[in-house]
Design a protein around this motif. Sequence first.
Motif, mmCIF file in Angstrom:
data_model
loop_
_atom_site.group_PDB
_atom_site.id
_atom_site.type_symbol
_atom_site.label_atom_id
_atom_site.label_comp_id
_atom_site.label_asym_id
_atom_site.label_seq_id
_atom_site.Cartn_x
_atom_site.Cartn_y
_atom_site.Cartn_z
ATOM 1 N N LYS A 23 -4.537 3.691 10.031
ATOM 2 C CA LYS A 23 -4.239 4.038 11.504
ATOM 3 C C LYS A 23 -3.413 2.965 12.137
ATOM 4 N N SER A 24 -2.470 2.363 11.360
ATOM 5 C CA SER A 24 -1.673 1.144 11.785
ATOM 6 C C SER A 24 -0.200 1.557 11.279
ATOM 7 N N THR A 25 1.067 1.094 12.244
ATOM 8 C CA THR A 25 1.919 1.139 11.968
ATOM 9 C C THR A 25 2.791 -0.198 11.646
ATOM 10 N N GLU A 38 8.293 -0.685 5.906
ATOM 11 C CA GLU A 38 8.373 0.246 4.693
ATOM 12 C C GLU A 38 9.689 0.035 3.928
ATOM 13 N N PHE A 39 9.174 0.431 2.473
ATOM 14 C CA PHE A 39 10.172 -0.059 1.686
ATOM 15 C C PHE A 39 10.446 1.403 1.076
ATOM 16 N N GLN A 40 11.740 2.165 1.483
ATOM 17 C CA GLN A 40 11.983 3.324 1.253
ATOM 18 C C GLN A 40 12.989 3.465 0.152
ATOM 19 N N ASN A 63 4.651 0.118 1.393
ATOM 20 C CA ASN A 63 4.409 -0.577 2.868
ATOM 21 C C ASN A 63 3.660 -1.847 2.530
ATOM 22 N N LEU A 64 4.154 -2.818 3.192
ATOM 23 C CA LEU A 64 3.698 -4.197 3.556
ATOM 24 C C LEU A 64 3.314 -4.337 4.884
ATOM 25 N N HIS A 65 2.325 -5.182 4.964
ATOM 26 C CA HIS A 65 1.815 -5.273 6.434
ATOM 27 C C HIS A 65 2.259 -6.676 6.919
ATOM 28 N N ASP A 66 2.645 -6.171 8.109
ATOM 29 C CA ASP A 66 3.739 -7.495 8.715
ATOM 30 C C ASP A 66 2.880 -8.850 8.897
ATOM 31 N N CYS A 111 0.925 -1.225 0.012
ATOM 32 C CA CYS A 111 0.047 -0.001 -0.083
ATOM 33 C C CYS A 111 0.881 1.420 0.021
ATOM 34 N N THR A 112 0.351 2.279 -0.516
ATOM 35 C CA THR A 112 0.907 3.508 -0.385
ATOM 36 C C THR A 112 1.212 4.126 1.030
ATOM 37 N N GLU A 113 1.946 5.332 1.100
ATOM 38 C CA GLU A 113 1.839 5.983 2.465
ATOM 39 C C GLU A 113 0.473 6.508 2.897
ATOM 40 N N PRO A 114 -0.331 7.058 1.988
ATOM 41 C CA PRO A 114 -1.706 7.643 2.401
ATOM 42 C C PRO A 114 -2.740 6.379 2.789
ATOM 43 N N GLN A 115 -2.637 5.380 2.024
ATOM 44 C CA GLN A 115 -3.272 4.120 2.572
ATOM 45 C C GLN A 115 -2.898 3.652 3.759
ATOM 46 N N ARG A 116 -1.768 3.650 3.993
ATOM 47 C CA ARG A 116 -1.060 3.185 5.422
ATOM 48 C C ARG A 116 -1.656 3.811 6.418
#
Length: 112
Positions: A14-16, A20-22, A37-40, A5-10
């Motif tokens: 409301k989850s951290t 994060e792939f930077q 971003n890939l959910h754990d 997902c993109t940063e706005p979607q992440r």
Amino acid sequence: MKYFCTEPQRKASKSTCYLEFQRGSYDGRAWKSDSLNLHDDVFEATGLSAIFAQAIPQFDHWGITEVTPTQWQKLQQLLLDSGGVEREIIAELTPWVTACFQIEPVFTICGI
């Protein structure tokens, strides 16, 4: 995207609890607008954590890991060889990594 997902979607989630792939080297800032971003939960349920550790021995699930093009090629091959969902995940990530390596010598994975 199905897995990333993109940063706005992440942010909207409301989850951290994401990896994060930077692009480029880590500069002390997290949750950049051009990151993926890939959910754990996905990372663990698909067995990606073991494959990442095999391809990148210094991979730190909870810390900062820089990935070189050579490491990326090894990771990509291991994921392709795994088949199944791993192929889908790597296919989704590959265009982002390709674009990154056109301007950066590494990309960074910020662990959870």
